[in-house]
Scaffold this active site. Structure first.
Site, PDB file in Angstrom:
ATOM      1  CG  HIS A 102      45.929  28.525  43.049  1.00  0.00           C
ATOM      2  ND1 HIS A 102      44.792  27.776  43.030  1.00  0.00           N
ATOM      3  CD2 HIS A 102      45.542  29.816  43.094  1.00  0.00           C
ATOM      4  CE1 HIS A 102      43.750  28.583  43.101  1.00  0.00           C
ATOM      5  NE2 HIS A 102      44.176  29.828  43.129  1.00  0.00           N
TER       6      HIS A 102
ATOM      7  NE  ARG B 153      46.304  34.965  43.972  1.00  0.00           N
ATOM      8  CZ  ARG B 153      46.646  35.495  42.794  1.00  0.00           C
ATOM      9  NH1 ARG B 153      47.735  36.215  42.682  1.00  0.00           N
ATOM     10  NH2 ARG B 153      45.891  35.296  41.727  1.00  0.00           N
TER      11      ARG B 153
ATOM     12  NE  ARG C 118      42.371  35.832  47.415  1.00  0.00           N
ATOM     13  CZ  ARG C 118      42.709  35.160  46.321  1.00  0.00           C
ATOM     14  NH1 ARG C 118      41.990  35.302  45.217  1.00  0.00           N
ATOM     15  NH2 ARG C 118      43.759  34.384  46.318  1.00  0.00           N
TER      16      ARG C 118
ATOM     17  CD  GLU D 178      37.586  34.633  43.033  1.00  0.00           C
ATOM     18  OE1 GLU D 178      38.652  34.300  42.527  1.00  0.00           O
ATOM     19  OE2 GLU D 178      37.311  34.482  44.232  1.00  0.00           O
TER      20      GLU D 178
ATOM     21  CG  ASP E 283      38.630  30.840  40.906  1.00  0.00           C
ATOM     22  OD1 ASP E 283      38.822  29.668  40.533  1.00  0.00           O
ATOM     23  OD2 ASP E 283      39.194  31.338  41.894  1.00  0.00           O
TER      24      ASP E 283
ATOM     25  NE  ARG F  89      42.734  29.075  38.769  1.00  0.00           N
ATOM     26  CZ  ARG F  89      42.716  30.041  39.690  1.00  0.00           C
ATOM     27  NH1 ARG F  89      41.583  30.346  40.317  1.00  0.00           N
ATOM     28  NH2 ARG F  89      43.788  30.713  39.975  1.00  0.00           N
TER      29      ARG F  89
ATOM     30  CB  CYS G  71      42.537  41.258  40.752  1.00  0.00           C
ATOM     31  SG  CYS G  71      41.343  40.140  41.473  1.00  0.00           S
TER      32      CYS G  71
HETATM   33  C1  PEP Z   1      41.019  34.763  40.282  1.00  0.00           C
HETATM   34  O1  PEP Z   1      40.366  33.752  40.483  1.00  0.00           O
HETATM   35  O2  PEP Z   1      40.994  35.401  39.200  1.00  0.00           O
HETATM   36  C2  PEP Z   1      41.898  35.282  41.341  1.00  0.00           C
HETATM   37  C3  PEP Z   1      42.529  36.421  41.199  1.00  0.00           C
HETATM   38  O3  PEP Z   1      42.054  34.491  42.443  1.00  0.00           O
HETATM   39  P1  PEP Z   1      43.047  33.236  42.513  1.00  0.00           P
HETATM   40  O4  PEP Z   1      43.770  33.161  41.199  1.00  0.00           O
HETATM   41  O5  PEP Z   1      43.938  33.444  43.662  1.00  0.00           O
HETATM   42  O6  PEP Z   1      42.069  32.108  42.675  1.00  0.00           O
HETATM   43 MG    MG Z   2      40.165  33.037  42.532  1.00  0.00          MG
END
Ligand code: PEP
Ligand code: MG
Length: 763
Positions: free
Chosen positions: A376, A483, A519, A619, A643, A653, A690
């Site tokens: 993140h 987000r 979201r 996800e 995810d 990740r 996304c």
């Molecule tokens: C994802 O998991 O691909 C996503 C877009 O959400 P985030 O990266 O905010 O977990």
């Molecule tokens: Mg995600």
């Protein structure tokens, strides 16, 4: 006390009465430090003085070199011939053990230790007992100071403490010696470090260390009693600031957040921690130096700690010690230092919320020692549009505040203190990329249509208010992923309904007739809001209590967000989607809370959205296999590949050791994505991608070839992706990719690259 434990558990030995000997030693060291003799002579006097005061037959100093070997640079008691000659490999012998563990080691019989290594040239045969202490500075082990005695002597805690204090003073001398020995001196030597690109581009600017370990301005106290009073005052202020944090913490979103803050408070009140600080002050150190000394030990141990819980505790302690240092320096405990525009932020690790604090700081680049491309922190860096490189080992200890740094996100390297040629070439590359950007901006109003006439819809991912300005800049169709947790992560207090509604309303207004897909909060895991405190570390945070799971367990808070969204969209279309849905039932539970809120709005005569669309983020593999059932309840889906891939490959990740090992363009991943898109098409369910993959060129070719037509990405990626879309003939690639994934084999990446190169496309 919770299982997080007390600082004393890891803080080392039990408190001791003030040591008169240590005080005497310190005052002698103090006059030595004031001496202007060259370093080798001063070092020699330090070892003599230490051996005499501590009644040791030997006192030696080993300095750690760039290759981690340890060279003997001064000794009293060993053969002088060995000085400058004896060099121990990294990890060799007891000295190597002290250096690699960054912890003191005391032995009554050194010979019987399995790591004992004999060096005849030092003439150390007759010495039985051994006490080694690391010389630490800025969290790095600079060397080791050793005491030895002929007899089998048991060094006591007081002696270990005293040697640690000497090691602290030595750190300054050894650092000076190390600089003198390196050709140009440490602070001017250019260094190149490799890393992993988190956000592409090239940037250059002065380093700004996120959490610099500044050596205290004064090492010694002129009056220990005055220093003790200063320490007391700072401790008191620290405790008060923690109490204030606790009182600010409500309303509590998370059951344990209060626990965490309470634990934090207990750390600050811990008598053994305080005793260690006090003892250091009484031995003659300044209050800053005393805190710094205790902090060095924690920092060095943090570097070698593997256990997560232990790391968290050490981080807590270090955080407290940093706060205490800020108190002593007369700064407010929470204050972030001002930094010049165009700086490069250098940190070992940084959470997305802390990074967001820099959103208005005009950073040029970010260099992180930890963090993978899917983390993140990386996402926030991209959202902020800042060039970033992660997994850069040693960046924090090599760079100093103000050093010039090049963040080369094209070649995955970071150059610290680059030479003039490199600087020149960087300047031209930055100019070139500006030109390229200007070129790409011409595509703004052109359609994202392939050579064979397929239309793509390109959206942006957003979460910060300034993201929305990019909608026009890049000519995106709308916001495919908003987000909403970013607002929470940057707020000191839980945003109220009107704060949230105003934020969402502004986003809808700003997008005017373009869609914005909100979201709902995806907090938990590594995304922690300041008002939550830091939540108790879960064993597997990514698989833990986060996102929709957390929201469903806290319907009061979740419904407040849903109410805010409804309020913001009055009279217009509201598009909402839920993150981390694992089962259709979870989706239904969330949707029914939304229905409840709609009913509430009707009952209280509030303006309703004119239209409502509710979607799910796919996800988790389990939801990817539930599309037909989900399609009966959801209006759309959005594939969160970040995810989804981490769960599909069981690869964190955020963990650089595993995150880059698996490929979205490998056949199993593409089979999953193909099934997902085909199931959605069969159910007439609109689907967007996304995750970060939606902004990566070759991945986009793969996704398009599977039939995906809607992509949502970081704003900076829209123009390059549009250019790519406009230059390929996807009808030629579709059958080839379908055939490839029907067969066994390795990743399809080289094949895809070959096909598009044959079409004359360069990526
Ligand atoms: C994802 O998991 O691909 C996503 C877009 O959400 P985030 O990266 O905010 O977990
Ligand atoms: Mg995600």
């Amino acid at each position: 006390m919770s299982e997080r434990g007390r600082p004393g558990d890891i803080g080392g030995t039990a408190p001791r009465p003030p040591a008169g000997g240590a005080r005497l030693l310190l005052s002698r060291l103090r006059s030595l430090m004031a001496d202007t003799a060259p370093e080798p002579q001063r070092l020699k006097r330090v070892v003599e003085l230490t051996a005499n005061t501590m009644v040791a037959d030997v006192c030696s100093i080993y300095m750690r070199h760039e290759d981690s070997s340890l060279g003997l640079i001064a000794t009293e008691g060993l053969s002088q011939e060995a000085v400058g000659r004896t060099r121990l490999a990294e990890n060799e012998g007891l000295v190597g053990l002290v250096s690699s563990t960054a912890r003191p080691l005391r032995l009554t019989d050194a010979f019987s230790h399995p790591r004992f290594s004999y060096r005849p040239e030092t003439g150390e045969d007759p010495f039985h007992s051994f006490l080694g202490v690391p010389i630490l500075r800025s969290g790095r082990v600079l060397g080791v100071v050793v005491l030895q005695n002929r007899t089998e002597r048991a060094y006591d805690d007081e002696e270990v403490e005293a040697l640690q204090t000497i090691a602290m003073v030595l750190a300054e001398l050894v650092a000076a010696e190390a600089e003198a020995q390196s050709a140009n001196g440490r602070s001017s030597r250019p260094i190149e470090l490799e890393g992993r690109v988190l956000n592409e581009g090239v940037a250059m600017g002065p380093a700004h260390l996120y959490d610099p370990v500044v050596p205290p301005a004064r090492l010694f106290a002129s009056d220990p009693e005055v220093e003790e009073r200063r320490l007391n005052r700072a401790l008191e202020a620290l405790r008060q600031s923690i109490d204030a944090m606790l009182s600010r913490a409500g309303p509590v979103l998370f059951g344990e957040s209060r626990d965490v803050l309470e634990t934090y408070r207990l750390f600050a009140h811990d008598p053994s921690w305080e005793a260690r600080l006090r003892e250091a002050v009484r031995s003659g150190l300044s209050a800053e130096a005393a805190v710094d000394r205790v902090r060095r030990e924690h920092r060095a141990r943090l570097a070698s700690a593997r256990d997560n819980l232990m790391r968290e505790r050490l981080h807590d302690l270090e955080d407290l010690e940093n706060r205490l240092l800020r108190q002593l320096a007369g700064l407010d405990g929470d204050e972030r230092r001002a930094l010049p525009k165009g700086s490069v932020l250098v940190a070992s690790r940084i959470g997305p919320a802390e990074l967001l604090e820099y959103r208005d700081a005009g950073l040029a680049g970010i260099v992180l020692e930890e963090a993978g491309a899917g983390s993140h922190a990386a996402i926030v860096a991209r959202a902020m549009g800042i060039v970033a490189i992660g997994a850069v080992e040693g960046a924090v200890t090599r760079a100093e505040d103000g050093d010039l740094i090049i963040v080369d996100g094209e070649n995955s390297v970071v150059n610290i203190r680059p030479g003039p040629e490199l600087v020149q070439s960087c300047v031209s590359r930055i100019a070139l990329s500006d030109e390229k950007l200007a070129e790409l901006s011409k595509l703004r109003d052109k359609p994202a249509r392939t050579l064979d006439g397929q239309d793509m819809e390109l959206f942006i991912n957003a979460g910060l208010s300034f993201d929305l300005n990019h909608l026009d800049d890049v000519g995106a169709k709308g916001v495919g992923l908003f987000r909403t947790e970013f607002q929470f992560m940057t707020a000191e207090r839980m945003p109220g309904i009107e704060d949230q509604a105003a934020f969402y309303r502004a986003a809808i207004d700003r997008a005017s007739d373009r869609p914005v897909v909100f979201r709902t909060i995806d907090l938990g895991g590594d995304k922690i809001a300041p008002f939550m405190g830091r939540s108790e570390r879960e064993e597997n945070p990514a698989l833990g209590w986060r996102a929709l799971r957390l929201a469903l367990d806290h319907p009061y808070f979740f419904r407040r967000q849903l109410r805010s969204l409804i309020r913001a969209a009055g009279g217009r279309t509201l598009r909402v989607m839920f993150p981390m849905v694992a089962t259709v039932e979870e989706f239904e539970a969330a949707r029914s809370l939304l229905d409840d809120e709609l009913e509430w709005a009707v009952k209280f005569d509030r303006e309703l959205p004119q239209k409502l669309q509710v979607g799910a983020m796919v996800e988790t593999p389990s939801l990817a296999f539930s599309i037909p059932a989900l399609a009966r309840r959801a209006d759309f889906i959005s594939v969160g590949t970040n995810d989804l891939m981490q769960f599909f490959f069981a690869a964190d990740r955020d963990n650089t050791r595993v995150s880059a090992r698996y490929d979205l363009l490998s056949r199993p991943a593409l089979r999953l994505l193909a099934k997902l898109r085909d199931d959605a098409a069969a159910a007439d369910l609109p689907v967007t991608v996304c995750g970060e993959a939606a902004g990566r060129p070759l991945e986009v070719v793969g996704l398009m070839a599977l039939g995906y037509r809607r992509l949502s990405m970081q704003a900076g990626r829209v123009a390059p992706i549009k250019q790519l879309v406009r230059s390929i003939d996807i009808s030629q690639i579709e059958p080839v990719l379908r055939e490839l994934i029907a067969q066994p084999g390795p990743t399809t990446r080289p094949e895809l690259l070959r096909i598009i190169q044959a079409q004359g496309v360069r990526i």
